[in-house]
Design an enzyme around this catalytic site. Structure first.
Site, PDB file in Angstrom:
ATOM      1  N   CYS A   1      51.441  47.076  75.742  1.00 25.31           N
ATOM      2  CA  CYS A   1      52.008  47.417  77.038  1.00 25.31           C
ATOM      3  C   CYS A   1      53.185  46.482  77.289  1.00 25.31           C
ATOM      4  O   CYS A   1      53.356  45.491  76.595  1.00 25.31           O
ATOM      5  CB  CYS A   1      50.968  47.230  78.127  1.00 25.31           C
ATOM      6  SG  CYS A   1      49.469  48.177  77.819  1.00 25.31           S
TER       7      CYS A   1
ATOM      8  N   ARG B   1      57.342  50.007  74.478  1.00 27.77           N
ATOM      9  CA  ARG B   1      56.052  49.388  74.161  1.00 27.77           C
ATOM     10  C   ARG B   1      54.875  50.243  74.598  1.00 27.77           C
ATOM     11  O   ARG B   1      53.717  49.949  74.261  1.00 27.77           O
ATOM     12  CB  ARG B   1      55.948  48.026  74.847  1.00 27.77           C
ATOM     13  CG  ARG B   1      57.008  47.052  74.442  1.00 27.77           C
ATOM     14  CD  ARG B   1      56.902  45.785  75.248  1.00 27.77           C
ATOM     15  NE  ARG B   1      55.718  45.036  74.884  1.00 27.77           N
ATOM     16  CZ  ARG B   1      55.690  44.100  73.941  1.00 27.77           C
ATOM     17  NH1 ARG B   1      56.785  43.796  73.296  1.00 27.77           N
ATOM     18  NH2 ARG B   1      54.585  43.455  73.657  1.00 27.77           N
TER      19      ARG B   1
ATOM     20  N   ASN C   1      48.426  43.074  79.080  1.00 34.42           N
ATOM     21  CA  ASN C   1      48.708  43.653  77.763  1.00 34.42           C
ATOM     22  C   ASN C   1      47.670  43.098  76.806  1.00 34.42           C
ATOM     23  O   ASN C   1      47.511  41.883  76.721  1.00 34.42           O
ATOM     24  CB  ASN C   1      50.122  43.241  77.317  1.00 34.42           C
ATOM     25  CG  ASN C   1      50.421  43.641  75.880  1.00 34.42           C
ATOM     26  OD1 ASN C   1      49.820  44.572  75.350  1.00 34.42           O
ATOM     27  ND2 ASN C   1      51.347  42.942  75.255  1.00 34.42           N
ATOM     28  N   GLY C   2      46.949  43.973  76.091  1.00 35.50           N
ATOM     29  CA  GLY C   2      45.961  43.483  75.126  1.00 35.50           C
ATOM     30  C   GLY C   2      44.584  44.045  75.439  1.00 35.50           C
ATOM     31  O   GLY C   2      44.455  45.064  76.123  1.00 35.50           O
TER      32      GLY C   2
ATOM     33  N   LYS D   1      58.537  58.546  58.675  1.00 36.95           N
ATOM     34  CA  LYS D   1      59.538  58.843  59.707  1.00 36.95           C
ATOM     35  C   LYS D   1      59.333  60.263  60.234  1.00 36.95           C
ATOM     36  O   LYS D   1      59.366  60.496  61.428  1.00 36.95           O
ATOM     37  CB  LYS D   1      60.968  58.707  59.167  1.00 36.95           C
ATOM     38  CG  LYS D   1      61.476  57.324  58.912  1.00 36.95           C
ATOM     39  CD  LYS D   1      61.811  56.527  60.156  1.00 36.95           C
ATOM     40  CE  LYS D   1      60.645  55.745  60.662  1.00 36.95           C
ATOM     41  NZ  LYS D   1      60.324  54.500  60.058  1.00 36.95           N
TER      42      LYS D   1
ATOM     43  N   GLU E   1      56.043  60.598  62.386  1.00 35.25           N
ATOM     44  CA  GLU E   1      55.952  59.956  63.700  1.00 35.25           C
ATOM     45  C   GLU E   1      56.889  60.566  64.734  1.00 35.25           C
ATOM     46  O   GLU E   1      56.554  60.581  65.910  1.00 35.25           O
ATOM     47  CB  GLU E   1      56.084  58.434  63.622  1.00 35.25           C
ATOM     48  CG  GLU E   1      57.377  57.885  63.147  1.00 35.25           C
ATOM     49  CD  GLU E   1      57.375  56.353  63.085  1.00 35.25           C
ATOM     50  OE1 GLU E   1      56.602  55.695  63.789  1.00 35.25           O
ATOM     51  OE2 GLU E   1      58.192  55.814  62.317  1.00 35.25           O
TER      52      GLU E   1
ATOM     53  N   HIS F   1      48.254  65.250  39.360  1.00 37.04           N
ATOM     54  CA  HIS F   1      46.844  64.875  39.460  1.00 37.04           C
ATOM     55  C   HIS F   1      46.241  65.308  40.794  1.00 37.04           C
ATOM     56  O   HIS F   1      45.213  64.773  41.206  1.00 37.04           O
ATOM     57  CB  HIS F   1      46.700  63.364  39.266  1.00 37.04           C
ATOM     58  CG  HIS F   1      47.205  62.900  37.935  1.00 37.04           C
ATOM     59  ND1 HIS F   1      46.545  63.173  36.757  1.00 37.04           N
ATOM     60  CD2 HIS F   1      48.343  62.247  37.580  1.00 37.04           C
ATOM     61  CE1 HIS F   1      47.231  62.669  35.735  1.00 37.04           C
ATOM     62  NE2 HIS F   1      48.335  62.111  36.216  1.00 37.04           N
TER      63      HIS F   1
ATOM     64  N   LYS G   1      55.889  50.681  70.112  1.00 34.58           N
ATOM     65  CA  LYS G   1      56.696  49.968  69.110  1.00 34.58           C
ATOM     66  C   LYS G   1      56.000  48.712  68.606  1.00 34.58           C
ATOM     67  O   LYS G   1      55.980  48.457  67.412  1.00 34.58           O
ATOM     68  CB  LYS G   1      58.056  49.608  69.696  1.00 34.58           C
ATOM     69  CG  LYS G   1      58.930  48.926  68.676  1.00 34.58           C
ATOM     70  CD  LYS G   1      60.305  49.491  68.654  1.00 34.58           C
ATOM     71  CE  LYS G   1      61.107  48.952  67.488  1.00 34.58           C
ATOM     72  NZ  LYS G   1      61.027  49.798  66.306  1.00 34.58           N
TER      73      LYS G   1
HETATM   74  O1  M6R Z   1      56.938  45.118  64.316  1.00 33.24           O
HETATM   75  P1  M6R Z   1      56.338  45.443  62.987  1.00 33.24           P
HETATM   76  O2  M6R Z   1      57.359  45.578  61.911  1.00 33.24           O
HETATM   77  O3  M6R Z   1      55.261  44.475  62.592  1.00 33.24           O
HETATM   78  O4  M6R Z   1      55.646  46.847  63.184  1.00 33.24           O
HETATM   79  C1  M6R Z   1      54.888  47.422  62.156  1.00 33.24           C
HETATM   80  C2  M6R Z   1      54.641  48.883  62.424  1.00 33.24           C
HETATM   81  O5  M6R Z   1      53.924  49.056  63.610  1.00 33.24           O
HETATM   82  C3  M6R Z   1      55.935  49.683  62.502  1.00 33.24           C
HETATM   83  O6  M6R Z   1      56.704  49.518  61.356  1.00 33.24           O
HETATM   84  C4  M6R Z   1      55.631  51.184  62.703  1.00 33.24           C
HETATM   85  O7  M6R Z   1      55.038  51.695  61.558  1.00 33.24           O
HETATM   86  C5  M6R Z   1      56.917  51.930  63.065  1.00 33.24           C
HETATM   87  N1  M6R Z   1      56.683  52.825  64.160  1.00 33.24           N
HETATM   88  C6  M6R Z   1      57.451  52.735  61.961  1.00 33.24           C
HETATM   89  O8  M6R Z   1      58.588  53.452  62.289  1.00 33.24           O
END
Ligand code: M6R
Length: 611
Positions: free
Chosen positions: A2, A27, A100-101, A485, A488, A504, A606
């Site tokens: 968050c 976030r 947050n958490g 990509k 998501e 395989h 994110k």
């Molecule tokens: O901030 P980070 O690089 O540690 O985040 C890791 C993943 O959460 C992040 O790369 C996620 O897979 C992205 N949404 C990919 O586009």
């Protein structure tokens, strides 16, 4: 995951909170809310959905005041709804809390509080916090002491902030896991989950450490450690430019960030290489050469796109240094009994530097004596703080949830690190190893120059329900990244596969409706890749190929494939950095064509600060 913001000062608080929340919306965007204290009275407005819903509500129910807190939510406990939106107030209306958490023992605490007569209206763990703090206020403590007392009962990973009506202008915030940063001003102070929210208003920031509790008033911040003792935390200047966090004329942050890659990549190697002397200059890594010479293996620890970067890094590091490299998901590694000791370099790779699983995996390796380093995009983030050495990527703020420029700059950083290790261990570098970097920004610009063709391709294929991505060797992780990509941001099912493994199993999926995106570049495995594509064509699959070929080879590939996405050829170890660009653009344009919210895809956040 968050987003938390807070402000104490003389200005009108709501616009400042909304501005901060706008920057933190990546976030989480399940709901948003603010709490403002005016004349000793806490007033909250909350709305389900994105920040715009809160803005509309605040137009109808304006709030005024000069201190308050705001929150944008990624739901963990309780579905997205106004009832579960933050800020949460206690059942006596004394305190408002944003969080947050995860409070792991919230169920036990809730039972105790219910038995004592405290009431609950939401399904969240946060409401436990509000009631707990209020209980300690009722016992006669001030807000700081009440938060410190409440915190001693909590288990889990959390960052939270609380305001109350009766004690003048102040916010009390606590951190145990997810990040909290204070923005220091003149006669005003800010609080946020990450510095992006502070860019416009605070040039100096102070990161709280785990266990810290901070009292934030208009003129000062006071920080106390886990034992309740006052501590000094150093303040630093914020180097990021606020303009970098704007869309700058692009329709989406993701598209802007894709187009920023030539510059971001250049900035990641500039100043760290001397082409004249064939030397990498990585003193900033902060690890002595003798220590690096002791290393006999490397574990790369990461999640998501950063994990894909680690997979490319394995090829690069092993080839350039002959040091064995393993690449692990943070979420798996942290629950293993890792084979780590002093001769291991544990390398966390993370854009945000706050991914809970990556951080825990890094700590697990460090606790066994490993040398801990990280590649990270956010200066001052937790990954950089727990590491002995840090190599920053200079991507600038990445706002789009789908990682793009963070990925390509991670690949550059991994290349630099591999060269540094080679230089340290061999006493120098062969001419040429560095100079290949110089062409990279131009090569990326050329790859971006094919955007219109890729957009047309996206229109042709945006209705497909599945995609298969194939790559081999160093391009296998690029197939994985292309598939991630697409998944998501367009919600199309996609799988990345090593092309040699196709026969395989996945070959059974191939039919005329399945687009197969293949990465066919370089020398080593090019012919093998073409054979795999023949196998796809023999079964009427549709082949979309990324290639660096020219002339006759390109013509032959164009005959075989249904579409070609062209990229310039660069050094084979750097080629993945260029190859991923058409796959980012393809995913972006398919997502847009399908009407998806590419910057804020459903269910995602994110920074994943919970496990
Ligand atoms: O901030 P980070 O690089 O540690 O985040 C890791 C993943 O959460 C992040 O790369 C996620 O897979 C992205 N949404 C990919 O586009």
């Amino acid at each position: 995951m968050c987003g938390i913001v807070g402000y104490v000062g003389e200005r009108e608080v709501v616009p400042l909170l909304l501005e901060g929340l706008k920057r933190l919306e990546y976030r989480g965007y399940d709901s948003a809310g603010v709490a403002v204290v005016d004349d000793g009275r806490i007033q909250t407005v909350r709305a389900e959905g994105k920040l715009d819903e809160l803005v509309k509500k605040l137009d109808e129910q304006p709030l005024a005041g000069s201190f308050g807190i705001g929150h944008t939510r990624w739901a963990t406990h309780g579905r997205p709804s106004e009832r579960n939106a933050h800020p949460h107030t206690d059942s006596k209306g004394r305190v408002a809390v944003i969080h947050n958490g995860i409070i792991e023992n919230f169920a036990t605490l809730k039972q105790q509080l219910l038995a004592e007569g405290w009431e609950f209206v939401s399904e969240t763990d946060t409401e436990v916090l509000a009631n707990l703090i209020s209980k300690h206020l009722q016992e006669g403590r001030d807000l700081l002491a009440a938060v410190q007392e409440a915190r001693s009962a909590l288990e889990g990973h959390y960052a939270f902030a609380a305001v109350t009506g009766g004690e003048g202008q102040q916010i009390v915030a606590a951190r145990s896991g997810p990040p909290l940063v204070l923005g220091l001003g003149d006669g005003e102070q800010f609080l946020a989950s990450d510095p992006t929210a502070l860019l416009r208003h605070a040039k100096r920031v102070m990161f709280l450490e785990n266990g810290d509790v901070a009292r934030i008033t208009r003129d000062a911040v006071a920080v106390f450690d886990a034992a309740g003792e006052p501590v000094e935390r150093s303040a630093r200047r914020l180097a990021w430019d606020p303009i970098q966090a704007e869309k700058g004329g692009y329709k989406h942050f993701m598209l802007k960030e894709i187009h920023e890659q030539p510059r971001a990549v250049q900035e990641t190697f500039a100043g760290r290489v001397s082409f004249e002397r064939d030397r990498v200059e990585l003193e900033e890594l902060g690890i002595r050469d003798e220590r690096l010479r002791e290393i006999d293996r490397i574990h790369v620890l990461a999640c998501g796109t950063s994990w894909h970067a680690g997979l490319v890094g394995k090829f690069v590091i092993e080839e350039l240094t002959r040091i064995p490299v393993e690449v692990d998901y943070g979420s798996e590694y942290r629950y293993r009994d890792p084979l780590a000791d002093r001769r291991l370099l544990a390398l966390g790779v993370s854009q945000s530097g706050e991914t809970a699983d990556t951080l825990s995996a890094m700590e697990a390796a460090r606790d066994k004596g490993a040398l801990l380093a990280c590649i990270c995009n956010v200066p001052g983030s937790q990954a950089t703080r727990i590491s002995e050495g840090t190599l920053l990527t200079h991507a600038g703020p990445e706002i789009g949830v789908a990682s793009t420029k963070a990925f390509t700059t991670q690949l550059v950083a991994l290349y630099l690190l591999a060269l540094h290790l080679r230089q340290v261990r061999n006493g120098g570098l062969e001419p040429g190893l560095l100079r290949v970097l110089a062409h990279l920004p131009q090569a990326l610009s050329e790859a971006l120059g094919h955007e219109r063709e890729i957009e047309r391709l996206a229109w042709r294929h945006h209705r497909a329900s599945d995609f298969l991505y194939l790559g081999r060797g160093i391009n296998y992780p690029i197939a994985l990244e292309g598939a991630l990509k697409l998944k998501e941001i367009s919600y199309i099912h996609a799988e990345g596969y090593p092309a040699g493994e196709m026969k395989h199993g996945p070959i059974a999926l191939i039919d005329p409706d399945l687009p197969v995106v293949a990465v066919a570049t370089g020398e080593r495995l090019f012919d093998k890749m073409v054979s795999n594509l023949q196998e796809v064509k023999a079964r009427d699959g549709q082949v979309l190929v990324v290639t660096d070929r020219e002339g006759e080879e390109l013509a032959a590939l164009a005959d075989l494939a249904d579409a070609v996405m062209r990229v310039p050829a660069v050094d084979e170890l750097l080629q993945p950095i260029v190859n991923v660009v058409p796959l980012q653009l393809l995913a972006y344009h398919i997502g847009v064509r399908r009407g998806a919210d590419v910057d804020q895809p459903r269910n995602l956040a994110k920074s994943v600060t919970v496990e």
